[in-house]
Every structure is written in C-alpha cells, then in structure tokens.
Design an enzyme around this catalytic site. Structure first.
Site, PDB file in Angstrom:
ATOM      1  N   THR A  70      -1.373  -7.245  -1.181  1.00 24.76           N
ATOM      2  CA  THR A  70       0.015  -6.871  -0.858  1.00 24.76           C
ATOM      3  C   THR A  70       0.704  -8.076  -0.208  1.00 24.76           C
ATOM      4  O   THR A  70       0.031  -9.019   0.226  1.00 24.76           O
ATOM      5  CB  THR A  70       0.076  -5.707   0.151  1.00 24.76           C
ATOM      6  OG1 THR A  70      -0.256  -6.207   1.449  1.00 24.76           O
ATOM      7  CG2 THR A  70      -0.851  -4.555  -0.212  1.00 24.76           C
ATOM      8  N   VAL A  84      10.553   2.244  12.429  1.00 22.65           N
ATOM      9  CA  VAL A  84       9.647   3.220  13.056  1.00 22.65           C
ATOM     10  C   VAL A  84       9.464   2.984  14.557  1.00 22.65           C
ATOM     11  O   VAL A  84       8.995   3.854  15.270  1.00 22.65           O
ATOM     12  CB  VAL A  84       8.257   3.280  12.360  1.00 22.65           C
ATOM     13  CG1 VAL A  84       8.369   3.807  10.941  1.00 22.65           C
ATOM     14  CG2 VAL A  84       7.525   1.939  12.410  1.00 22.65           C
ATOM     15  N   ARG A  92       3.775   1.866  -1.207  1.00 19.00           N
ATOM     16  CA  ARG A  92       4.323   2.179  -2.535  1.00 19.00           C
ATOM     17  C   ARG A  92       3.237   2.762  -3.455  1.00 19.00           C
ATOM     18  O   ARG A  92       3.492   3.704  -4.214  1.00 19.00           O
ATOM     19  CB  ARG A  92       4.941   0.929  -3.157  1.00 19.00           C
ATOM     20  CG  ARG A  92       5.531   1.274  -4.475  1.00 19.00           C
ATOM     21  CD  ARG A  92       6.422   0.241  -5.021  1.00 19.00           C
ATOM     22  NE  ARG A  92       6.757   0.663  -6.374  1.00 19.00           N
ATOM     23  CZ  ARG A  92       7.784   0.250  -7.040  1.00 19.00           C
ATOM     24  NH1 ARG A  92       8.594  -0.612  -6.496  1.00 19.00           N
ATOM     25  NH2 ARG A  92       8.015   0.663  -8.251  1.00 19.00           N
ATOM     26  N   ALA A  93       2.032   2.225  -3.378  1.00 16.86           N
ATOM     27  CA  ALA A  93       0.929   2.767  -4.203  1.00 16.86           C
ATOM     28  C   ALA A  93       0.627   4.206  -3.786  1.00 16.86           C
ATOM     29  O   ALA A  93       0.336   5.062  -4.636  1.00 16.86           O
ATOM     30  CB  ALA A  93      -0.317   1.896  -4.051  1.00 16.86           C
ATOM     31  N   ILE A 109       0.842  -1.204   0.000  1.00 14.64           N
ATOM     32  CA  ILE A 109       0.000   0.000   0.000  1.00 14.64           C
ATOM     33  C   ILE A 109       0.878   1.255   0.000  1.00 14.64           C
ATOM     34  O   ILE A 109       0.613   2.208  -0.737  1.00 14.64           O
ATOM     35  CB  ILE A 109      -0.942  -0.017   1.230  1.00 14.64           C
ATOM     36  CG1 ILE A 109      -1.973  -1.137   1.073  1.00 14.64           C
ATOM     37  CG2 ILE A 109      -1.623   1.332   1.426  1.00 14.64           C
ATOM     38  CD1 ILE A 109      -2.860  -1.367   2.292  1.00 14.64           C
ATOM     39  N   TYR A 137      -3.701  -7.609  16.225  1.00 11.35           N
ATOM     40  CA  TYR A 137      -3.728  -6.724  15.035  1.00 11.35           C
ATOM     41  C   TYR A 137      -4.980  -5.843  15.125  1.00 11.35           C
ATOM     42  O   TYR A 137      -4.922  -4.626  14.935  1.00 11.35           O
ATOM     43  CB  TYR A 137      -3.756  -7.583  13.767  1.00 11.35           C
ATOM     44  CG  TYR A 137      -3.758  -6.800  12.471  1.00 11.35           C
ATOM     45  CD1 TYR A 137      -2.565  -6.312  11.937  1.00 11.35           C
ATOM     46  CD2 TYR A 137      -4.949  -6.549  11.779  1.00 11.35           C
ATOM     47  CE1 TYR A 137      -2.564  -5.588  10.751  1.00 11.35           C
ATOM     48  CE2 TYR A 137      -4.954  -5.835  10.590  1.00 11.35           C
ATOM     49  CZ  TYR A 137      -3.760  -5.360  10.080  1.00 11.35           C
ATOM     50  OH  TYR A 137      -3.760  -4.638   8.899  1.00 11.35           O
TER      51      TYR A 137
HETATM   52  P1  NAD Z   1       3.341  -4.826   3.441  1.00  8.52           P
HETATM   53  O1  NAD Z   1       3.841  -5.864   4.371  1.00  8.52           O
HETATM   54  O2  NAD Z   1       3.161  -5.159   2.016  1.00  8.52           O
HETATM   55  O3  NAD Z   1       4.257  -3.515   3.527  1.00  8.52           O
HETATM   56  C1  NAD Z   1       4.577  -2.949   4.775  1.00  8.52           C
HETATM   57  C2  NAD Z   1       5.831  -2.121   4.648  1.00  8.52           C
HETATM   58  O4  NAD Z   1       6.123  -1.611   5.964  1.00  8.52           O
HETATM   59  C3  NAD Z   1       7.061  -2.940   4.206  1.00  8.52           C
HETATM   60  O5  NAD Z   1       7.770  -2.245   3.205  1.00  8.52           O
HETATM   61  C4  NAD Z   1       7.877  -3.087   5.475  1.00  8.52           C
HETATM   62  O6  NAD Z   1       9.288  -3.170   5.258  1.00  8.52           O
HETATM   63  C5  NAD Z   1       7.499  -1.813   6.231  1.00  8.52           C
HETATM   64  N1  NAD Z   1       7.728  -1.952   7.675  1.00  8.52           N
HETATM   65  C6  NAD Z   1       7.336  -2.984   8.479  1.00  8.52           C
HETATM   66  N2  NAD Z   1       7.786  -2.791   9.725  1.00  8.52           N
HETATM   67  C7  NAD Z   1       8.448  -1.604   9.722  1.00  8.52           C
HETATM   68  C8  NAD Z   1       9.144  -0.873  10.709  1.00  8.52           C
HETATM   69  N3  NAD Z   1       9.265  -1.326  11.975  1.00  8.52           N
HETATM   70  N4  NAD Z   1       9.723   0.309  10.365  1.00  8.52           N
HETATM   71  C9  NAD Z   1       9.631   0.769   9.090  1.00  8.52           C
HETATM   72  N5  NAD Z   1       8.989   0.108   8.108  1.00  8.52           N
HETATM   73  C10 NAD Z   1       8.410  -1.070   8.418  1.00  8.52           C
HETATM   74  O7  NAD Z   1       1.953  -4.328   4.076  1.00  8.52           O
HETATM   75  P2  NAD Z   1       0.733  -3.515   3.428  1.00  8.52           P
HETATM   76  O8  NAD Z   1      -0.349  -4.469   3.175  1.00  8.52           O
HETATM   77  O9  NAD Z   1       1.194  -2.623   2.357  1.00  8.52           O
HETATM   78  O10 NAD Z   1       0.289  -2.683   4.702  1.00  8.52           O
HETATM   79  C11 NAD Z   1       0.450  -1.283   4.841  1.00  8.52           C
HETATM   80  C12 NAD Z   1      -0.502  -0.815   5.934  1.00  8.52           C
HETATM   81  O11 NAD Z   1      -1.843  -1.094   5.543  1.00  8.52           O
HETATM   82  C13 NAD Z   1      -0.306  -1.526   7.267  1.00  8.52           C
HETATM   83  O12 NAD Z   1      -0.491  -0.599   8.323  1.00  8.52           O
HETATM   84  C14 NAD Z   1      -1.398  -2.566   7.269  1.00  8.52           C
HETATM   85  O13 NAD Z   1      -1.761  -2.960   8.575  1.00  8.52           O
HETATM   86  C15 NAD Z   1      -2.497  -1.808   6.571  1.00  8.52           C
HETATM   87  N6  NAD Z   1      -3.543  -2.640   5.985  1.00  8.52           N
HETATM   88  C16 NAD Z   1      -3.219  -3.627   5.102  1.00  8.52           C
HETATM   89  C17 NAD Z   1      -4.254  -4.410   4.578  1.00  8.52           C
HETATM   90  C18 NAD Z   1      -3.992  -5.527   3.607  1.00  8.52           C
HETATM   91  O14 NAD Z   1      -4.897  -6.353   3.399  1.00  8.52           O
HETATM   92  N7  NAD Z   1      -2.830  -5.612   2.981  1.00  8.52           N
HETATM   93  C19 NAD Z   1      -5.592  -4.157   4.949  1.00  8.52           C
HETATM   94  C20 NAD Z   1      -5.865  -3.135   5.832  1.00  8.52           C
HETATM   95  C21 NAD Z   1      -4.835  -2.376   6.344  1.00  8.52           C
END
Ligand code: NAD
Length: 264
Positions: A188, A65, A19-20, A17, A151
């Site tokens: 993702t 972070v 990156r998007a 997300i 979560y």
């Molecule tokens: P992803 O795992 O594809 O990407 C997460 C990114 O965060 C990665 O690049 C990772 O290296 C980085 N990251 C993780 N821990 C970190 C840290 N301690 N410090 C710095 N960077 C860190 O996940 P995503 O699906 O793109 O999720 C992005 C956000 O969207 C998250 O908060 C997730 O909970 C939320 N979300 C995701 C979904 C889903 O279905 N994918 C749904 C709802 C919400």
C-alpha cells in the site's frame, strides 16, 4: 455474521488496505460508509466503486478520525443514511516517527474513541442490536519494530485495548464481538513513508534495514487482508482474537492460551 444486508463503517477507506476491505464487503452484499481524511482519494474511490456496485451502496464521509466531533458525526451520518450500523472497521493509520504524537492520535486514540462510539450505536446495553468491530493493528503490535518505536507502541496499544474491551463486551453482554487484525508488510502507499526523512526522523538512516526486512518477510497483497477480515466477521465464535497475516503462514492466530502470570 454474514455481511449481506449489513451496514459497515470503514475508516481510512479511500486507499490501501481500507479500500480492499471495502471491496470485499461490497462483494458480500454490505452497504458501507467510506470514512477518510482525504476527499480527493475518497471521492475517486467512491466513483470507481459506484460504477461496479451502484451509487446507493456507499457513502463517502470526509472525516479526520482524530477530531472527536467529526468522528461522532461520521457515525451519526452513517446511521441516518443507512438506518443502522453492524460492522465497524477501525483501519485508518499512519506511520510517522517524527510527529510521533500524531501517530498515537491516529493509530491508538482514534481506534479507542471509534470503538467507544461504535459501541454506543451497537451495544445491546445502549439499545443497539449488537454487531462486530475489527481494529487494525500490525505485526509491529506483537513484536517490537526497532525502526518504528512509536508506530509499534500504537499497535501494541490497539491489541491490548481490543482484547480488554472484548472481555468487557463478553462480561457485559454487549452483543458486540471485537477482534484485532495484524498484517505483516502489505503493498500500500503507507510503505512509501519509510523513504521520507520528514516522516521517519532519526530512523530514516535505517531505511535500507527496513527494505531488507520487507525482502525477507515478503509483501502481502491487500486482498489477503480482506479475506482475513471476512473470517473475523463471519466466525461468530471469535471475540478478543488476534489474527496475524504473513507471507510464510498466511492467515493464522496469535496463541494467548497460556495466561500471563506476573512474577512478584
Ligand atoms: P495507507 O496510507 O495506504 O491508507 C491509509 C488511509 O487512512 C488513507 O486513505 C488516509 O487518507 C487515511 N487516513 C490517514 N489519517 C487519517 C485520519 N486522521 N482520519 C481519517 N483517515 C485517515 O495505509 P494502509 O497500509 O492501507 O494502512 C491501513 C492500516 O493498516 C493502518 O492502520 C496501518 O497501520 C495498518 N497496517 C499497514 C501495513 C502495511 O504494510 N501497509 C501493515 C500492517 C498494518
């Protein structure tokens, strides 16, 4: 607020997300600090964005972070490099029910800390010029996710904190709008975590139930999350809003118009 000419900091920017979100911000004319724990994915992301948008538009900052000093330093480097900060997206997140303290650290504590550091830079009360913060929660922050209880707790926390700090910003005239974005399942790498026993712990046995939920809810493309983000950035009337994005209803908002009155 229009993103053109603005400076954004996005955490978890290297993939998924994040990156998007970065790509839509670049298309809209912003300069962006790409903050991520993963240096390989982070640099790969920057190199591929550079070919399309030019190397001056992004800065990759490796940062965990959950480390207070690293996070403060990421903001400092962003402002030193681009001269200002206007948009903050606290997006970095993990799904880990086994190491559940880490889930709270990344998904909630770091979002709170990121918001406070962002306000130090942007709040008009601190000499800033105002701006906007978007905290990424989840639908699991509005309804209990039985197989991901921690979560879910972290994401409920993000909504509670973001709505409360948005009210504080309004009352205190910070000049910073703070909103929350709650996606349903998104395509993702994070979704792969449900297949891993070392991540899901005792909930691993329910992985087929989660897969069944993905089938019935459907899986969103990250580009619609980016579209939702731009609505939150560009609509100056929004503060304390909770945007939901689902396959059935698209982009819409949680209705908090009926105030919660505790029964005593
Ligand atoms: P992803 O795992 O594809 O990407 C997460 C990114 O965060 C990665 O690049 C990772 O290296 C980085 N990251 C993780 N821990 C970190 C840290 N301690 N410090 C710095 N960077 C860190 O996940 P995503 O699906 O793109 O999720 C992005 C956000 O969207 C998250 O908060 C997730 O909970 C939320 N979300 C995701 C979904 C889903 O279905 N994918 C749904 C709802 C919400």
């Amino acid at each position: 607020m229009y993103a053109n000419g603005k400076v954004a900091l996005v955490t978890g920017a290297a993939q998924g997300i994040g990156r998007a979100l970065v790509e839509v911000l670049l298309e809209k004319g912003a300069a962006i600090a790409l903050v991520d724990l993963n240096p390989v994915a982070g640099l790969e992301c920057k190199v591929s964005l550079d070919t399309q948008y030019g190397s001056h538009r992004t800065l990759f900052i490796q940062c965990d972070v959950t480390d207070e000093e690293q996070l403060k330093d990421a903001f400092k480097k962003t402002v030193e490099h681009f001269g200002r900060l206007d948009i903050l997206v606290n997006n970095a997140g993990v799904n880990n029910e086994k190491d559940w303290e880490k889930t709270i650290q990344v998904n909630l504590i770091s979002v709170i800390r990121g918001t406070y550091i962002g306000l130090e830079h942007m709040s008009k009360n601190n000499g800033g010029e105002g701006g906007t913060i978007i905290n990424i929660s989840s639908l699991a922050g509005l309804m209990p996710a039985a197989y991901q209880p921690v979560y879910s707790a972290s994401k409920f926390g993000v909504i509670g904190f973001s709505r409360a700090i948005a009210a504080a910003s309004h009352i205190g005239n910070y000049g910073v709008r703070i909103n929350t974005l709650c996606p349903a399942f998104v395509d993702t790498p994070l979704l792969e975590s449900i297949e891993k026993e070392e991540i899901m712990g005792e909930y691993y046995k329910y992985k087929d139930n989660i897969k069944g939920m993905m089938k019935s809810y459907g899986i969103l493309d990250p580009s619609i999350i980016a579209e939702g983000l731009m609505n939150l950035i560009e609509d100056d009337g929004l503060n304390g809003a909770v945007m939901k994005i689902t396959t059935s209803k698209g982009i819409h908002f949680e209705d908090f118009s009926t105030p919660y009155t505790p029964k005593v």
